[in-house]
Design a protein around this motif. Structure first.
Motif, mmCIF file in Angstrom:
data_model
loop_
_atom_site.group_PDB
_atom_site.id
_atom_site.type_symbol
_atom_site.label_atom_id
_atom_site.label_comp_id
_atom_site.label_asym_id
_atom_site.label_seq_id
_atom_site.Cartn_x
_atom_site.Cartn_y
_atom_site.Cartn_z
ATOM 1 N N TYR A 185 -17.726 11.086 5.473
ATOM 2 C CA TYR A 185 -19.079 10.672 5.855
ATOM 3 C C TYR A 185 -19.042 9.475 6.808
ATOM 4 C CZ TYR A 185 -23.711 8.564 5.434
ATOM 5 O OH TYR A 185 -24.933 8.001 5.713
ATOM 6 N N VAL A 186 -18.276 8.448 6.455
ATOM 7 C CA VAL A 186 -18.196 7.236 7.275
ATOM 8 C C VAL A 186 -17.581 7.547 8.636
ATOM 9 C CG1 VAL A 186 -17.124 4.950 7.445
ATOM 10 C CG2 VAL A 186 -18.155 5.679 5.288
ATOM 11 N N CYS A 187 -16.538 8.342 8.656
ATOM 12 C CA CYS A 187 -15.890 8.699 9.923
ATOM 13 C C CYS A 187 -16.846 9.463 10.830
ATOM 14 C CB CYS A 187 -14.636 9.531 9.671
ATOM 15 S SG CYS A 187 -13.265 8.564 9.020
ATOM 16 N N GLU A 188 -17.608 10.370 10.266
ATOM 17 C CA GLU A 188 -18.567 11.134 11.066
ATOM 18 C C GLU A 188 -19.714 10.254 11.541
ATOM 19 O OE1 GLU A 188 -19.604 14.440 8.557
ATOM 20 O OE2 GLU A 188 -17.753 15.515 9.057
ATOM 21 N N GLU A 189 -20.170 9.339 10.692
ATOM 22 C CA GLU A 189 -21.288 8.455 11.044
ATOM 23 C C GLU A 189 -20.929 7.517 12.187
ATOM 24 O OE1 GLU A 189 -24.903 7.772 10.402
ATOM 25 O OE2 GLU A 189 -24.253 9.576 9.423
ATOM 26 N N TYR A 190 -19.707 6.995 12.170
ATOM 27 C CA TYR A 190 -19.319 5.973 13.133
ATOM 28 C C TYR A 190 -18.285 6.445 14.151
ATOM 29 C CZ TYR A 190 -22.059 2.756 10.434
ATOM 30 O OH TYR A 190 -23.117 2.141 9.800
ATOM 31 N N GLY A 191 -17.975 7.715 14.163
ATOM 32 C CA GLY A 191 -17.056 8.248 15.155
ATOM 33 C C GLY A 191 -15.641 7.725 15.031
ATOM 34 N N ILE A 192 -15.223 7.466 13.813
ATOM 35 C CA ILE A 192 -13.867 6.965 13.577
ATOM 36 C C ILE A 192 -12.923 8.158 13.569
ATOM 37 C CG2 ILE A 192 -12.347 5.758 11.970
ATOM 38 C CD1 ILE A 192 -14.916 4.379 10.875
ATOM 39 N N ILE A 193 -11.905 8.094 14.402
ATOM 40 C CA ILE A 193 -10.912 9.166 14.483
ATOM 41 C C ILE A 193 -9.657 8.714 13.770
ATOM 42 C CG2 ILE A 193 -9.517 10.576 16.022
ATOM 43 C CD1 ILE A 193 -11.779 10.198 18.112
ATOM 44 N N LEU A 194 -9.291 9.457 12.740
ATOM 45 C CA LEU A 194 -8.082 9.146 11.992
ATOM 46 C C LEU A 194 -6.915 9.927 12.576
ATOM 47 C CD1 LEU A 194 -9.522 9.403 8.376
ATOM 48 C CD2 LEU A 194 -9.259 7.360 9.778
ATOM 49 N N ASP A 195 -5.730 9.399 12.372
ATOM 50 C CA ASP A 195 -4.521 10.123 12.764
ATOM 51 C C ASP A 195 -4.465 11.429 11.980
ATOM 52 O OD1 ASP A 195 -3.867 7.903 14.259
ATOM 53 O OD2 ASP A 195 -2.501 7.090 12.737
ATOM 54 N N GLU A 196 -3.832 12.417 12.542
ATOM 55 C CA GLU A 196 -3.681 13.705 11.850
ATOM 56 C C GLU A 196 -3.026 13.516 10.488
ATOM 57 O OE1 GLU A 196 -4.375 17.648 11.328
ATOM 58 O OE2 GLU A 196 -5.026 16.440 13.013
ATOM 59 N N ASN A 197 -2.067 12.589 10.392
ATOM 60 C CA ASN A 197 -1.375 12.333 9.124
ATOM 61 C C ASN A 197 -2.338 11.784 8.071
ATOM 62 O OD1 ASN A 197 0.889 13.007 10.558
ATOM 63 N ND2 ASN A 197 1.620 10.906 10.779
ATOM 64 N N GLN A 198 -3.329 11.024 8.476
ATOM 65 C CA GLN A 198 -4.284 10.434 7.545
ATOM 66 C C GLN A 198 -5.292 11.446 7.029
ATOM 67 O OE1 GLN A 198 -4.402 7.335 6.322
ATOM 68 N NE2 GLN A 198 -2.559 6.777 7.428
ATOM 69 N N GLN A 199 -5.526 12.503 7.768
ATOM 70 C CA GLN A 199 -6.567 13.465 7.405
ATOM 71 C C GLN A 199 -6.081 14.519 6.431
ATOM 72 O OE1 GLN A 199 -7.822 14.868 11.194
ATOM 73 N NE2 GLN A 199 -8.991 13.033 11.656
ATOM 74 N N ARG A 200 -4.806 14.660 6.272
ATOM 75 C CA ARG A 200 -4.286 15.717 5.393
ATOM 76 C C ARG A 200 -3.737 15.156 4.127
ATOM 77 N NH1 ARG A 200 -3.427 20.831 8.376
ATOM 78 N NH2 ARG A 200 -4.449 20.379 10.292
#
Length: 67
Positions: A52-67
């Motif tokens: 939710y926070v990433c989508e709200e503020y456009g925060i892009i996480l590294d691919e390693n952080q998302q899995r």
């Protein structure tokens, strides 16, 4: 895309803002976060709150952080 639990401080770092600024951002979404079961003083955000926070503020996480 799957998200992992993450510390607020790490999310602030990924957003390139101070912890204080990040806390102010989250304060604006306190009601939504509380509906998700996130306490205002929580240090660790669950995966659905991170998303939710990433989508709200456009925060892009590294691919390693998302899995």
């Amino acid at each position: 895309m799957l998200y992992k639990s993450m510390l607020k401080s790490k999310l602030a770092e990924k957003a390139d803002v101070s912890d204080r600024t990040f806390s102010r951002w989250l304060r604006q979404h306190r009601a939504q976060l509380q509906q998700m079961g996130v306490a205002p003083n929580a240090r660790l955000l669950p995966p659905h709150a991170v998303k939710y926070v990433c989508e709200e503020y456009g925060i892009i996480l590294d691919e390693n952080q998302q899995r």
